[in-house]
Design a protein around this motif. Structure first.
Motif, PDB file in Angstrom:
ATOM      1  N   ALA A 116       2.557   0.635   5.021  1.00 16.35           N
ATOM      2  CA  ALA A 116       1.213   0.266   5.555  1.00 16.35           C
ATOM      3  C   ALA A 116       0.223   1.455   5.916  1.00 16.35           C
ATOM      4  N   GLU A 117       1.077   2.785   6.317  1.00 15.97           N
ATOM      5  CA  GLU A 117       0.043   4.022   6.738  1.00 15.97           C
ATOM      6  C   GLU A 117      -0.024   4.688   5.456  1.00 15.97           C
ATOM      7  N   ASN A 118       0.659   4.230   4.378  1.00 12.91           N
ATOM      8  CA  ASN A 118       0.766   5.000   2.964  1.00 12.91           C
ATOM      9  C   ASN A 118       1.152   6.615   3.227  1.00 12.91           C
ATOM     10  N   ARG A 119       2.344   6.746   4.160  1.00 17.92           N
ATOM     11  CA  ARG A 119       2.950   7.897   4.334  1.00 17.92           C
ATOM     12  C   ARG A 119       3.677   8.705   3.129  1.00 17.92           C
ATOM     13  N   PRO A 120       3.494  10.061   3.157  1.00 13.29           N
ATOM     14  CA  PRO A 120       4.248  10.818   2.171  1.00 13.29           C
ATOM     15  C   PRO A 120       5.620  10.459   2.412  1.00 13.29           C
ATOM     16  N   ASN A 121       6.527  10.995   1.181  1.00 13.75           N
ATOM     17  CA  ASN A 121       7.945  10.640   1.181  1.00 13.75           C
ATOM     18  C   ASN A 121       8.290   9.461   1.680  1.00 13.75           C
ATOM     19  N   THR A 122       7.634   8.333   1.189  1.00 15.31           N
ATOM     20  CA  THR A 122       8.249   6.964   1.449  1.00 15.31           C
ATOM     21  C   THR A 122       8.869   6.921   0.393  1.00 15.31           C
ATOM     22  N   SER A 123       8.460   6.717  -0.822  1.00 11.74           N
ATOM     23  CA  SER A 123       9.483   6.007  -1.831  1.00 11.74           C
ATOM     24  C   SER A 123       8.714   6.317  -3.483  1.00 11.74           C
ATOM     25  N   GLN A 124       9.606   5.898  -4.402  1.00 11.88           N
ATOM     26  CA  GLN A 124       9.419   5.954  -5.791  1.00 11.88           C
ATOM     27  C   GLN A 124       8.111   4.902  -5.886  1.00 11.88           C
ATOM     28  N   VAL A 125       8.290   3.649  -5.094  1.00 10.55           N
ATOM     29  CA  VAL A 125       7.295   2.658  -5.335  1.00 10.55           C
ATOM     30  C   VAL A 125       6.066   3.166  -4.733  1.00 10.55           C
ATOM     31  N   ARG A 126       5.876   3.846  -3.582  1.00  5.54           N
ATOM     32  CA  ARG A 126       4.748   4.365  -2.998  1.00  5.54           C
ATOM     33  C   ARG A 126       3.941   5.469  -3.911  1.00  5.54           C
ATOM     34  N   GLU A 127       4.859   6.283  -4.657  1.00  5.15           N
ATOM     35  CA  GLU A 127       4.235   7.169  -5.562  1.00  5.15           C
ATOM     36  C   GLU A 127       3.582   6.708  -6.802  1.00  5.15           C
ATOM     37  N   ALA A 128       4.488   5.664  -7.460  1.00  2.59           N
ATOM     38  CA  ALA A 128       3.871   4.904  -8.525  1.00  2.59           C
ATOM     39  C   ALA A 128       2.560   4.369  -8.269  1.00  2.59           C
ATOM     40  N   ILE A 129       2.494   3.712  -7.075  1.00  3.56           N
ATOM     41  CA  ILE A 129       1.216   2.944  -6.746  1.00  3.56           C
ATOM     42  C   ILE A 129       0.127   4.201  -6.624  1.00  3.56           C
ATOM     43  N   ASN A 130       0.205   5.166  -5.944  1.00  2.00           N
ATOM     44  CA  ASN A 130      -0.714   5.949  -5.561  1.00  2.00           C
ATOM     45  C   ASN A 130      -1.300   6.778  -6.875  1.00  2.00           C
ATOM     46  N   SER A 131      -0.049   7.087  -7.763  1.00  5.16           N
ATOM     47  CA  SER A 131      -0.723   7.502  -8.918  1.00  5.16           C
ATOM     48  C   SER A 131      -1.042   6.595  -9.944  1.00  5.16           C
ATOM     49  N   GLY A 132      -1.251   5.395  -9.898  1.00  2.99           N
ATOM     50  CA  GLY A 132      -1.693   4.403 -10.923  1.00  2.99           C
ATOM     51  C   GLY A 132      -0.563   4.017 -12.064  1.00  2.99           C
ATOM     52  N   ARG A 133       0.692   4.412 -11.778  1.00  2.17           N
ATOM     53  CA  ARG A 133       1.680   4.136 -12.798  1.00  2.17           C
ATOM     54  C   ARG A 133       2.215   2.953 -12.572  1.00  2.17           C
ATOM     55  N   GLY A 134       3.233   2.324 -13.280  1.00  5.13           N
ATOM     56  CA  GLY A 134       3.739   1.046 -13.204  1.00  5.13           C
ATOM     57  C   GLY A 134       4.993   1.294 -12.111  1.00  5.13           C
ATOM     58  N   LEU A 135       5.381   0.264 -11.482  1.00  6.38           N
ATOM     59  CA  LEU A 135       6.371   0.442 -10.517  1.00  6.38           C
ATOM     60  C   LEU A 135       7.710   0.755 -10.978  1.00  6.38           C
ATOM     61  N   PRO A 136       8.688   1.446 -10.508  1.00 12.90           N
ATOM     62  CA  PRO A 136       9.926   1.956 -10.924  1.00 12.90           C
ATOM     63  C   PRO A 136      10.850   0.844 -11.343  1.00 12.90           C
TER      64      PRO A 136
END
Ligand SMILES: N[C@@H](CCC(=O)N[C@@H](CS)C(=O)NCC(=O)O)C(=O)O
Length: 268
Positions: free
Chosen positions: A248-268
Motif C-alpha cells: 500500500a506504501e509501494n515500499r522498495p524491497n517489497t517483492s518481485q510482484v511489486r517490481e513487476a508492477i512498477n516496471s510495467g512487466r507481467g507478474l512473476p
C-alpha cells in the motif's frame, strides 16, 4: 540496520512487515498438517497464490504437510524446487513443482473424490478461460491499484478492477452462488484469495466498497467467504493488514510482484 528488520522496512522498525506464521483458523490448519507427509506444500501465510493451492488441498481433503517458509529469505528447500524462489511450491515424494495454477491442475490430476474441474470438456475449457481472465485482468489490476500512490491513479484502477470483476460475473452461472452453480469449483478457488483480500486489504487501504446488496457478486463473495476450506486457510484480519502495508506504501524491497508492477512487466 538491525538484522531483525526485513529489507522492506527500510530500517524503520515502526513499519509493518509480512507475518511469518498463520493466525486464527489457518493456524489450526497448519497445526493439523504439521506431520510428515509425502505431499508437502511450501507456503507463506500471507500469500494469495499459496492460498489457492491450500484451499484446493483442504477442499479435496487430501493428506498433506504444510511447511511455512520465509519466501524473501529463500531457504534452500524452496530454491531446490523453484529456482525463481517463489511460493507456492509443492513436493510430492522426490518430485517438485511450482506455479499456483499448475499446482491446482496437478492436484486435480491426482484424482480423488472431490473434483474442482467438471468432466465435460467444454465446461473445463470454460473454467480455464475464466481462470485466465482472473490471472490476466483481475490480479495485476489488484496490485496496480494497491500500489498506486496518486488519487487519480487509484480512482482509475478502482474503476478498471470493478469492470474486470463485472466481466467475470457475466460469465458466471446466473443463480450461483458459485461460478458454475451450487458447488465451489476451479474458478472460485482461483479468485477466492483475492476476494478475501478485497475485504481485508483493499477495503482498509483504499476504501474498496462492500458488494452491492442483492447483487450476483455479493452472493458469490458470501459463498466464497463462507466456504469451509476458505475459512480454514484464512488468518485473522490483522495478518493481512500488516502484511500488505508495504504494498500500500509501494515500499522498495517489497517483492518481485511489486517490481513487476512498477516496471510495467507481467507478474512473476
Ligand atoms: N505466478 C506465481 C506467483 C507466485 C508469487 O508471486 N508468490 C510471491 C508471494 S505472494 C512470492 O513468492 N514472492 C517472492 C519474491 O518476491 O521474491 C504463482 O502463481 O504461483
Amino acid at each position: 540496520m538491525s538484522s531483525s528488520l526485513d529489507p522492506n522496512q527500510g530500517g524503520d522498525e515502526k513499519k509493518k512487515t509480512y507475518h511469518k506464521q498463520a493466525t486464527g483458523l489457518a493456524r489450526k490448519t497448519v497445526q493439523a498438517h504439521s506431520t510428515e507427509s509425502s505431499l508437502k506444500l511450501y507456503g507463506s501465510c500471507f500469500c494469495p497464490f499459496v492460498h489457492r493451492v491450500w484451499i484446493s488441498l483442504e477442499h479435496k481433503q487430501l493428506q498433506y504437510e504444510y511447511v511455512e517458509v520465509d519466501v524473501y529469505r529463500k531457504p534452500k528447500l524452496l530454491l531446490d524446487i523453484n529456482p525463481r524462489g517463489l511460493v507456492p511450491a509443492l513436493r510430492h515424494g522426490d518430485w517438485g513443482c511450482y506455479e499456483s495454477t499448475v499446482l491446482m491442475e496437478y492436484l486435480e490430476d491426482l484424482g480423488g473424490d472431490v473434483a474442482l474441474l467438471p468432466k465435460d470438456p467444454k465446461v473445463r475449457a470454460h473454467s480455464r478461460l475464466w481462470s485466465d481472465h482472473i490471472n490476466r485482468h483481475i490480479i495485476p489490476v489488484f496490485y496496480r491499484y494497491l500500489q498506486a500512490q496518486e488519487a487519480k491513479d487509484q480512482a482509475s484502477f478502482a474503476k478498471e478492477l470493478t469492470e474486470q470483476i463485472a466481466t467475470l460475473v457475466t460469465a458466471a452461472d446466473e443463480t450461483g452462488p458459485f461460478f458454475l452453480g451450487e458447488d465451489m469449483t476451479f474458478v472460485d478457488v482461483q479468485i477466492a484469495p483475492w476476494v478475501i483480500r478485497l475485504e481485508k486489504v483493499l477495503k482498509p487501504y483504499r476504501g474498496w466498497p462492500e458488494p452491492d446488496p442483492g447483487s450476483r457478486w455479493e452472493k458469490w463473495v458470501r459463498a466464497i467467504e463462507g466456504n469451509e476450506a476458505v475459512k480454514n486457510t484464512t488468518s485473522d484480519d490483522q495478518l493481512y493488514f500488516d502484511s500488505y502495508e508495504r504494498y500500500a506504501e509501494n515500499r522498495p524491497n517489497t517483492s518481485q510482484v511489486r517490481e513487476a508492477i512498477n516496471s510495467g512487466r507481467g507478474l512473476p
